[in-house]
Design a protein around this motif. Structure first.
Motif, short mmCIF file in Angstrom:
data_model
loop_
_atom_site.label_atom_id
_atom_site.label_comp_id
_atom_site.label_asym_id
_atom_site.label_seq_id
_atom_site.Cartn_x
_atom_site.Cartn_y
_atom_site.Cartn_z
N ARG A 104 0.74 -1.34 0.12
CA ARG A 104 0.04 0.10 0.24
C ARG A 104 0.95 1.29 0.01
N GLU A 105 2.18 1.06 0.06
CA GLU A 105 3.08 2.33 0.07
C GLU A 105 2.96 3.32 0.99
N ILE A 106 2.62 2.68 2.41
CA ILE A 106 2.56 3.36 3.64
C ILE A 106 3.64 3.01 4.72
N ARG A 107 3.85 3.65 5.57
CA ARG A 107 4.63 3.54 6.42
C ARG A 107 4.16 3.04 7.88
N VAL A 108 4.66 1.83 8.26
CA VAL A 108 3.99 1.25 9.49
C VAL A 108 5.01 0.54 10.14
N SER A 109 5.10 1.16 11.69
CA SER A 109 6.22 0.55 12.47
C SER A 109 5.55 -0.63 13.17
N VAL A 110 6.03 -1.83 13.23
CA VAL A 110 5.50 -3.11 14.15
C VAL A 110 6.20 -3.33 15.49
N GLU A 111 5.48 -3.65 16.71
CA GLU A 111 5.99 -4.05 17.70
C GLU A 111 5.43 -5.39 18.22
N GLN A 112 6.23 -6.30 18.82
CA GLN A 112 5.90 -7.19 19.04
C GLN A 112 5.71 -7.66 20.69
N PHE A 113 4.70 -8.26 21.27
CA PHE A 113 4.48 -8.46 22.81
C PHE A 113 4.03 -10.00 22.91
N GLY A 114 4.58 -10.59 23.99
CA GLY A 114 4.40 -12.02 24.11
C GLY A 114 3.29 -12.19 25.04
N SER A 115 2.83 -11.09 25.72
CA SER A 115 1.48 -11.31 26.58
C SER A 115 0.80 -10.04 26.61
N ALA A 116 -0.76 -10.10 27.33
CA ALA A 116 -1.22 -8.85 27.53
C ALA A 116 -0.77 -8.05 28.49
N GLU A 117 -0.22 -8.60 29.53
CA GLU A 117 0.44 -8.12 30.71
C GLU A 117 1.80 -7.10 30.26
N GLN A 118 2.61 -7.69 29.40
CA GLN A 118 3.84 -7.07 28.73
C GLN A 118 3.22 -5.82 27.81
N PHE A 119 2.10 -5.96 27.08
CA PHE A 119 1.78 -4.97 26.33
C PHE A 119 1.05 -3.76 27.25
N LEU A 120 0.43 -4.11 28.30
CA LEU A 120 -0.30 -3.14 28.92
C LEU A 120 0.81 -2.27 29.91
N PHE A 121 1.77 -3.11 30.42
CA PHE A 121 2.95 -2.41 31.13
C PHE A 121 3.47 -1.32 30.05
N HIS A 122 3.76 -1.68 28.92
CA HIS A 122 4.29 -0.60 27.97
C HIS A 122 3.45 0.30 27.65
N TYR A 123 1.95 0.06 27.34
CA TYR A 123 0.97 0.96 26.97
C TYR A 123 0.68 2.22 28.05
N GLU A 124 0.96 1.69 29.37
CA GLU A 124 0.84 2.75 30.44
C GLU A 124 1.78 3.95 30.17
N GLU A 125 2.77 3.89 29.61
CA GLU A 125 4.00 4.83 29.35
C GLU A 125 3.80 5.38 28.08
N ASP A 126 3.12 4.70 26.99
CA ASP A 126 2.94 5.30 25.58
C ASP A 126 1.81 4.67 25.06
N LYS A 127 0.57 5.30 24.59
CA LYS A 127 -0.56 4.91 24.23
C LYS A 127 -0.69 5.31 22.55
N ASN A 128 0.29 5.60 21.95
CA ASN A 128 0.04 6.04 20.68
C ASN A 128 0.39 5.06 19.82
N TYR A 129 -0.88 4.42 19.60
CA TYR A 129 -0.82 2.96 18.78
C TYR A 129 -2.22 3.40 17.80
N ASP A 130 -2.07 2.85 16.59
CA ASP A 130 -3.24 2.79 15.43
C ASP A 130 -4.03 1.55 15.34
N ILE A 131 -3.21 0.65 15.07
CA ILE A 131 -3.73 -0.63 15.02
C ILE A 131 -3.15 -1.67 16.00
N LEU A 132 -4.10 -2.62 16.66
CA LEU A 132 -3.57 -3.90 17.42
C LEU A 132 -4.20 -4.85 16.81
N LEU A 133 -3.19 -5.98 16.71
CA LEU A 133 -3.56 -7.42 16.48
C LEU A 133 -3.41 -8.18 17.80
#
Length: 232
Positions: A29-58
Motif C-alpha cells: 500500500r506504500e505506507i509506513r507502519v512500525s510494528v512492535e511485538q509483545f508476548g503477553s497482554a500484561e507485557q503490552f499493557l505495562f508498555h501501554y501505560e507509558e505510551d498509548k500512541n498506537y493505531d492498530i492492534l493485532l
C-alpha cells in the motif's frame, strides 16, 4: 503519515507471521507502519501505560493469565480510536468482540487476502479518526477529533458541540457541515448527529450509545434510518 501497530501473541511463530503480514501489506500500500511485538497482554499493557500512541492492534485471544478480550476492555477505557483486530483459532469469542468495538476477527490460519482486506478497513478508519474540528474558544484553538463528537445542536446564534466535554461557539450549523465527514447527518434545522454514535431510532427519539436521548423532529425518521444504512 507513519502508523504504529502492535502484535500481541504468546506464540512467537504466530507473532512473527502477523508482523510479516503487516509489513507486506504496508509495503504493497506504500505506507509506513512500525510494528512492535509483545508476548503477553500484561507485557503490552505495562508498555501501554507509558505510551498509548498506537493505531492498530493485532491481539491473540487465548493468552496466558490475561486473554485478548480482557486486554481490549482495559484499552477501551480511555482509547476509542485504536483499531483492534482479534486473531483466534476459535469462534466462541466473537460475540465478546462487540463489547470492545473490535474491527474484525481473523480466524487462524490467517490468509493474506483476508488480512489485507481487514487492514485496508483499519487504515480507512485511522485516516477518518485523524480528522478534527477546529474550535476557537476564548482566544485559544481546540482541535477536537471527529470520532469524539456525539452531536451538534444550535440555539439562536450559538452551536454546542457535544463530545467528552461541551463546547459552545458563535457559528452556524452550516459552517460546521463543511468540516464534517459522511458519518455525520443533519436532522432537521437544529441538529447534526454522528451516525456512529446512534444506538437506536424510534419515530420520536434518537438513542445514543452513551445513553443520551434526543428528540427527533417530525419527518426525520425515514431520512435518518436511510442515512444510517447507507453511511455506516
Amino acid at each position: 503519515m507513519a502508523y504504529r501497530a502492535a502484535v500481541c501473541d504468546d506464540s512467537a511463530v504466530d507473532a512473527a507471521y502477523g508482523t510479516e503480514l503487516l509489513q507486506a501489506w504496508a509495503a504493497e500500500r506504500e505506507i509506513r507502519v512500525s510494528v512492535e511485538q509483545f508476548g503477553s497482554a500484561e507485557q503490552f499493557l505495562f508498555h501501554y501505560e507509558e505510551d498509548k500512541n498506537y493505531d492498530i492492534l493485532l491481539l491473540d485471544i487465548e493468552m496466558g493469565k490475561m486473554d485478548g478480550v480482557t486486554m481490549a476492555r482495559t484499552i477501551r477505557q480511555d482509547n476509542e480510536a485504536v483499531q483492534i483486530v482479534f486473531i483466534t483459532g476459535y469462534s466462541d469469542y466473537i460475540a465478546e468482540g462487540y463489547d470492545v468495538a473490535a474491527l474484525h476477527y481473523l480466524m487462524k490460519p490467517v490468509s493474506r487476502e483476508k488480512f489485507f482486506a481487514v487492514m485496508d478497513r483499519a487504515l480507512d478508519k485511522c485516516r477518518r479518526n485523524a480528522r478534527c474540528l477546529n474550535l476557537e474558544l476564548s482566544g485559544e484553538m481546540v482541535r477536537l477529533p471527529l470520532y469524539e463528537v456525539r452531536y451538534l445542536d444550535v440555539r439562536q446564534n450559538y452551536v454546542t458541540v457535544h463530545a467528552k466535554e461541551e463546547y459552545t461557539v458563535k457559528r452556524s450549523l452550516l459552517e460546521f457541515e463543511s468540516q464534517l465527514d459522511e458519518s455525520f447527518f443533519r436532522v432537521g434545522r437544529g441538529m447534526i448527529l454522528n451516525l456512529r454514535q446512534v444506538r437506536r431510532v424510534t419515530r420520536k427519539e434518537v438513542f445514543l450509545v452513551d445513553g443520551t436521548v434526543l428528540p427527533l423532529p417530525r419527518g426525520g425518521y425515514d431520512a435518518l434510518n436511510r442515512a444510517i444504512i447507507e453511511r455506516t
